[in-house]
Design a protein around this motif. Structure first.
Motif, PDB file in Angstrom:
ATOM      1  N   GLU A   1       0.860  -1.180   0.000  1.00 58.82           N
ATOM      2  CA  GLU A   1       0.000   0.000   0.000  1.00 58.82           C
ATOM      3  C   GLU A   1       0.904   1.241   0.000  1.00 58.82           C
ATOM      4  OE1 GLU A   1      -3.982   0.378   2.221  1.00 58.82           O
ATOM      5  OE2 GLU A   1      -2.506   1.462   3.419  1.00 58.82           O
ATOM      6  N   VAL A   2       0.643   2.130  -0.958  1.00 59.84           N
ATOM      7  CA  VAL A   2       1.514   3.296  -1.101  1.00 59.84           C
ATOM      8  C   VAL A   2       0.660   4.556  -1.009  1.00 59.84           C
ATOM      9  CG1 VAL A   2       3.237   4.418  -2.565  1.00 59.84           C
ATOM     10  CG2 VAL A   2       2.925   1.945  -2.705  1.00 59.84           C
ATOM     11  N   ASP A   3       1.144   5.535  -0.223  1.00 59.74           N
ATOM     12  CA  ASP A   3       0.446   6.821  -0.190  1.00 59.74           C
ATOM     13  C   ASP A   3       1.160   7.743  -1.186  1.00 59.74           C
ATOM     14  OD1 ASP A   3      -0.702   9.222   0.239  1.00 59.74           O
ATOM     15  OD2 ASP A   3      -0.225   9.358   2.397  1.00 59.74           O
ATOM     16  N   LEU A   4       0.469   8.042  -2.286  1.00 64.34           N
ATOM     17  CA  LEU A   4       1.093   8.829  -3.355  1.00 64.34           C
ATOM     18  C   LEU A   4       1.463  10.232  -2.881  1.00 64.34           C
ATOM     19  CD1 LEU A   4      -1.036   7.849  -6.480  1.00 64.34           C
ATOM     20  CD2 LEU A   4       1.308   7.208  -5.988  1.00 64.34           C
ATOM     21  N   VAL A   5       0.647  10.807  -1.982  1.00 65.04           N
ATOM     22  CA  VAL A   5       0.905  12.173  -1.525  1.00 65.04           C
ATOM     23  C   VAL A   5       2.192  12.207  -0.698  1.00 65.04           C
ATOM     24  CG1 VAL A   5      -0.038  14.128  -0.257  1.00 65.04           C
ATOM     25  CG2 VAL A   5      -1.563  12.638  -1.571  1.00 65.04           C
ATOM     26  N   LYS A   6       2.315  11.241   0.208  1.00 58.80           N
ATOM     27  CA  LYS A   6       3.512  11.165   1.056  1.00 58.80           C
ATOM     28  C   LYS A   6       4.752  10.956   0.183  1.00 58.80           C
ATOM     29  CE  LYS A   6       5.078   8.598   5.046  1.00 58.80           C
ATOM     30  NZ  LYS A   6       4.885   7.290   5.629  1.00 58.80           N
ATOM     31  N   LEU A   7       4.588  10.050  -0.780  1.00 60.30           N
ATOM     32  CA  LEU A   7       5.682   9.705  -1.690  1.00 60.30           C
ATOM     33  C   LEU A   7       6.139  10.941  -2.470  1.00 60.30           C
ATOM     34  CD1 LEU A   7       6.681   6.766  -2.126  1.00 60.30           C
ATOM     35  CD2 LEU A   7       5.542   6.854  -4.331  1.00 60.30           C
ATOM     36  N   SER A   8       5.157  11.728  -2.926  1.00 53.23           N
ATOM     37  CA  SER A   8       5.469  12.925  -3.712  1.00 53.23           C
ATOM     38  C   SER A   8       6.199  13.939  -2.846  1.00 53.23           C
ATOM     39  CB  SER A   8       4.190  13.569  -4.255  1.00 53.23           C
ATOM     40  OG  SER A   8       3.498  12.635  -5.004  1.00 53.23           O
ATOM     41  N   ARG A   9       5.711  14.092  -1.618  1.00 53.49           N
ATOM     42  CA  ARG A   9       6.362  15.058  -0.718  1.00 53.49           C
ATOM     43  C   ARG A   9       7.838  14.679  -0.529  1.00 53.49           C
ATOM     44  NH1 ARG A   9       1.874  15.347   2.892  1.00 53.49           N
ATOM     45  NH2 ARG A   9       0.721  17.111   2.072  1.00 53.49           N
ATOM     46  N   GLN A  10       8.060  13.381  -0.300  1.00 45.72           N
ATOM     47  CA  GLN A  10       9.440  12.921  -0.088  1.00 45.72           C
ATOM     48  C   GLN A  10      10.304  13.202  -1.313  1.00 45.72           C
ATOM     49  OE1 GLN A  10       8.739   8.844   0.860  1.00 45.72           O
ATOM     50  NE2 GLN A  10       8.477   9.220   3.049  1.00 45.72           N
ATOM     51  N   ALA A  11       9.742  12.908  -2.488  1.00 43.53           N
ATOM     52  CA  ALA A  11      10.507  13.116  -3.727  1.00 43.53           C
ATOM     53  C   ALA A  11      10.806  14.602  -3.922  1.00 43.53           C
ATOM     54  CB  ALA A  11       9.720  12.576  -4.911  1.00 43.53           C
ATOM     55  N   ILE A  12       9.797  15.445  -3.634  1.00 45.26           N
ATOM     56  CA  ILE A  12       9.990  16.893  -3.798  1.00 45.26           C
ATOM     57  C   ILE A  12      11.097  17.368  -2.847  1.00 45.26           C
ATOM     58  CG2 ILE A  12       8.911  19.164  -3.427  1.00 45.26           C
ATOM     59  CD1 ILE A  12       6.265  17.888  -4.431  1.00 45.26           C
ATOM     60  N   ASP A  13      11.040  16.880  -1.592  1.00 43.34           N
ATOM     61  CA  ASP A  13      12.051  17.285  -0.610  1.00 43.34           C
ATOM     62  C   ASP A  13      13.441  16.894  -1.076  1.00 43.34           C
ATOM     63  OD1 ASP A  13      10.148  18.371   0.937  1.00 43.34           O
ATOM     64  OD2 ASP A  13      10.049  16.712   2.418  1.00 43.34           O
ATOM     65  N   LEU A  14      13.559  15.647  -1.496  1.00 45.87           N
ATOM     66  CA  LEU A  14      14.863  15.132  -1.915  1.00 45.87           C
ATOM     67  C   LEU A  14      15.445  15.970  -3.054  1.00 45.87           C
ATOM     68  CD1 LEU A  14      16.827  12.567  -1.608  1.00 45.87           C
ATOM     69  CD2 LEU A  14      15.728  11.830  -3.727  1.00 45.87           C
ATOM     70  N   LEU A  15      14.630  16.162  -4.088  1.00 44.02           N
ATOM     71  CA  LEU A  15      15.138  16.890  -5.254  1.00 44.02           C
ATOM     72  C   LEU A  15      15.362  18.366  -4.954  1.00 44.02           C
ATOM     73  CD1 LEU A  15      13.135  14.813  -7.716  1.00 44.02           C
ATOM     74  CD2 LEU A  15      15.571  15.214  -7.923  1.00 44.02           C
ATOM     75  N   SER A  16      14.517  18.916  -4.077  1.00 41.81           N
ATOM     76  CA  SER A  16      14.710  20.333  -3.728  1.00 41.81           C
ATOM     77  C   SER A  16      16.042  20.501  -3.015  1.00 41.81           C
ATOM     78  CB  SER A  16      13.587  20.835  -2.819  1.00 41.81           C
ATOM     79  OG  SER A  16      12.352  20.655  -3.458  1.00 41.81           O
ATOM     80  N   THR A  17      16.360  19.568  -2.098  1.00 42.06           N
ATOM     81  CA  THR A  17      17.637  19.649  -1.389  1.00 42.06           C
ATOM     82  C   THR A  17      18.799  19.536  -2.373  1.00 42.06           C
ATOM     83  OG1 THR A  17      16.447  18.252   0.185  1.00 42.06           O
ATOM     84  CG2 THR A  17      18.727  18.801   0.743  1.00 42.06           C
ATOM     85  N   GLN A  18      18.672  18.541  -3.260  1.00 42.57           N
ATOM     86  CA  GLN A  18      19.762  18.324  -4.222  1.00 42.57           C
ATOM     87  C   GLN A  18      19.996  19.550  -5.086  1.00 42.57           C
ATOM     88  OE1 GLN A  18      18.922  14.811  -6.466  1.00 42.57           O
ATOM     89  NE2 GLN A  18      19.500  13.453  -4.792  1.00 42.57           N
ATOM     90  N   ASN A  19      18.920  20.302  -5.374  1.00 41.93           N
ATOM     91  CA  ASN A  19      19.047  21.432  -6.285  1.00 41.93           C
ATOM     92  C   ASN A  19      18.966  22.775  -5.569  1.00 41.93           C
ATOM     93  OD1 ASN A  19      19.029  20.262  -9.180  1.00 41.93           O
ATOM     94  ND2 ASN A  19      17.520  19.094  -7.999  1.00 41.93           N
ATOM     95  N   SER A  20      19.215  22.752  -4.260  1.00 43.48           N
ATOM     96  CA  SER A  20      19.054  23.979  -3.474  1.00 43.48           C
ATOM     97  C   SER A  20      19.931  25.110  -3.983  1.00 43.48           C
ATOM     98  CB  SER A  20      19.340  23.702  -1.995  1.00 43.48           C
ATOM     99  OG  SER A  20      20.597  23.063  -1.917  1.00 43.48           O
ATOM    100  N   SER A  21      21.067  24.752  -4.574  1.00 46.22           N
ATOM    101  CA  SER A  21      22.022  25.775  -4.993  1.00 46.22           C
ATOM    102  C   SER A  21      21.607  26.494  -6.280  1.00 46.22           C
ATOM    103  CB  SER A  21      23.390  25.126  -5.197  1.00 46.22           C
ATOM    104  OG  SER A  21      23.237  24.089  -6.121  1.00 46.22           O
ATOM    105  N   THR A  22      20.594  25.960  -7.001  1.00 45.27           N
ATOM    106  CA  THR A  22      20.270  26.529  -8.331  1.00 45.27           C
ATOM    107  C   THR A  22      19.435  27.815  -8.238  1.00 45.27           C
ATOM    108  OG1 THR A  22      18.314  25.151  -8.459  1.00 45.27           O
ATOM    109  CG2 THR A  22      20.295  24.295  -9.529  1.00 45.27           C
ATOM    110  N   GLY A  23      18.850  28.051  -7.133  1.00 41.96           N
ATOM    111  CA  GLY A  23      18.067  29.278  -6.957  1.00 41.96           C
ATOM    112  C   GLY A  23      16.699  29.216  -7.608  1.00 41.96           C
TER     113      GLY A  23
END
Ligand code: ADP
Length: 547
Positions: A397-419
């Motif tokens: 069972e997967v919660d798509l909303v939770k999953l999306s939040r996690q993915a957004i957080d991860l990628l936002s951190t990785q790209n924090s320097s791009t502005g």
């Protein structure tokens, strides 16, 4: 020898082998014998009616006719007579001529008989097509004529002999013209035969469904020999299920090409494409039909597709190798450079404690490059798993909303320097479905990292929602967009809509994403306009939703 090959020449599609040619010739010469005998007998009635007083004994004429018919009968019982039927025809016309001269003599050189002689000689002369046989006949007639002139003195003062010699001369001269015409006819017939029999399509001539002629390819397609097909009904080589529809076309003149089912000699049903058009054959209104075996065409098409696919695969593979080498080389070069620098520092015995910051930076860089390498190798491994059919979904069972939040957080951190502005999420508090947690995470990460990569630093939005039929995840960006012609390709392996020089990538992300979504029973779609951004949509069936 006599009469040449007139009949054969004029027949549009003649026999194909020696044996059939022989049978055809035999038939023709038999017809000539019947004609010669009958005409000579009928002439007896004509003379009896117009010249009742003339010497025209029925008995001797009948004897000549009987001999001719005996020759004819002989050809039915003896092989020698069959093989030498031309000689028998030749003997018959000599016999008729000699008998006619006998009657001529008995009638004392009467002017009517002079005319009759002219007619007989001209008619027979016209049948010769070979110089030696005409010359021999001319000498024979000249000899008979001279003999008659000697025996009947009154003929000496008439124009009989000069007239006859003129006829013979004329016949011998005009023979060249006839031979030329025959040669041309034969050559064009041979050319026709060559075409008729060497074409790959089956050709069939029929009159109201009765087969009159077929070419060699037709025998190959149907499996029947030529003699088996001629005289047969077209329906005999068609599957019974198409009899009604095909026979309805027999009487039509304008028939568009159609596909139907042929029946071979060994009972196999084959797909054929048929074209038919009206055709005059042997002065009869017939139909010329071309038959194409679809098995050949399909085979050729399959071969073509196979070789095109092979060429395309090779092109794609070569392109991939070049992109992959480039992609792998970038982090490796960077790693090597950093390692060399660290090594140099160590050799110089630099106080590492003082350079802790430097080391920390180097380690971070190592990590990033190693992550990039791992990501690339993982993508390649996924593709090889998909190709080998070893792509397994672990259901949970997967919660798509939770999953999306996690993915957004991860990628936002990785790209924090791009502005770039933060990624927006429009979603309900939770939306659960049955699926593979890790794989669905991969879907979101792929779509988001593409949106960042191709999004030109502009706002990115993720929307999650559901209707009565489906669950929908949308990833929207306002970046470079995709050209219309490339849209259908980007979900394929190794396909990219941008040059590798502009933005790095292996062209595998969307392919893997599509495979994951499809393995979950869903599908991917995209709406995009160059320069205005893209909207990637993941559709899952509502039945996938967790109960
Ligand atoms: P990669 O990004 O490694 O090239 P993908 O399979 O993820 O491979 O994408 C295939 C191609 O689709 C990309 O090369 C790019 O041309 C195009 N593409 C994907 N996402 C976007 C997007 N958000 N905007 C514009 N183009 C995109």
């Amino acid at each position: 020898m006599v009469f040449g090959r007139w009949q054969k020449v004029l027949k549009l599609a003649v026999s194909q082998n020696e044996n059939e040619q022989f049978i055809q010739e035999l038939k023709t010469y038999r017809r000539i014998l019947v004609l010669a005998g009958t005409v000579y007998l009928l002439w007896w009635f004509a003379v009896k009616l117009s010249l009742p007083q003339a010497y025209n004994p029925f008995l001797s004429r009948s004897l000549v006719v009987a001999i001719i018919f005996a020759f004819l009968g002989w050809t039915y019982v003896a092989a020698w007579a069959q093989n030498n039927i031309r000689l028998l025809v030749f003997a018959s016309v000599w016999l008729i001529t000699a008998h006619f001269y006998y009657l001529f003599y008995e009638n004392g050189g009467d002017s009517n008989w002079i005319v009759g002689t002219y007619i007989t000689v001209i008619a027979i002369n016209l049948c010769f097509v070979h110089t030696p046989s005409l010359l021999a006949y001319s000498i024979f007639v000249a000899f008979l004529s001279s003999a008659v002139v000697v025996l009947i003195p009154s003929l000496r003062d008439s124009i009989f002999l000069p007239g006859l010699l003129t006829i013979l001369l004329q016949a011998n001269i005009s023979l060249r013209t006839r031979q030329g015409i025959i040669k041309n006819l034969m050559e064009s017939n041979e050319r026709f035969q060559l075409l008729f029999h060497s074409t790959f399509d089956g050709i069939l001539v029929h009159e109201n469904g009765r087969i009159l002629n077929v070419n060699e390819s037709m025998t190959k397609i149907s499996g029947f020999a030529r003699h088996e097909l001629i005289g047969k009904s077209v329906l005999d080589i068609l599957d019974p299920s198409v009899h009604t529809s095909v026979s309805a076309k027999f009487s039509l003149d304008d028939i568009p090409p159609y596909q139907t089912k042929g029946l071979t000699k060994d009972g196999k049903i084959i797909e054929v494409e048929v074209r038919a058009k009206p055709f005059i054959y042997d002065r009869r209104p017939a139909k010329l039909v071309t038959v194409q075996d679809m098995r050949d065409r399909k085979k050729a098409e399959e071969e073509k597709i196979k070789s095109l696919t092979l060429a395309e695969n090779i092109r794609v593979r070569d392109e991939f190798i070049s992109i992959a080498s480039h992609e792998l080389k970038t982090p490796i070069s960077s790693l090597r450079l950093q390692t060399q620098m660290l090594e140099k520092d160590l050799r110089r015995n630099v106080n590492l404690a003082g350079g802790a910051e430097e080391v920390e930076e180097a380690v971070q860089l190592f990590k990033r490059q190693i992550d990039r390498l791992t990501e690339l190798v993982d993508s390649m491994l996924d593709v090889s798993r998909i190709s080998a059919g070893r792509f397994i979904i672990e259901w949970d069972e997967v919660d798509l909303v939770k999953l999306s939040r996690q993915a957004i957080d991860l990628l936002s951190t990785q790209n924090s320097s791009t502005g770039a502005p933060p990624i927006l999420l429009h979603a309900p508090t939770e939306l659960k479905m049955q699926g593979d947690h890790r794989r669905l995470e991969q879907v979101l990460e792929n779509l988001l990292s593409n949106a960042i990569k191709y999004g030109a630093g502009k706002q990115i939005t993720v929307k999650i929602g559901s209707s009565s039929e489906e669950i929908l995840i949308e990833v929207l960006d306002q970046g470079i967009g995709i050209e219309a012609h490339a849209i259908h390709k980007i979900f394929e392996r190794f396909e990219r809509a941008v040059s590798s020089r502009n933005i790095s990538g292996l062209g595998l992300g969307l392919y893997i994403t599509r495979q994951i979504v499809e393995a979950h029973g869903g599908h991917l779609s995209v709406e995009s306009e160059p320069g205005r951004g893209s909207n990637f949509r993941v559709h899952f069936k509502k039945s996938q939703a967790a109960k």
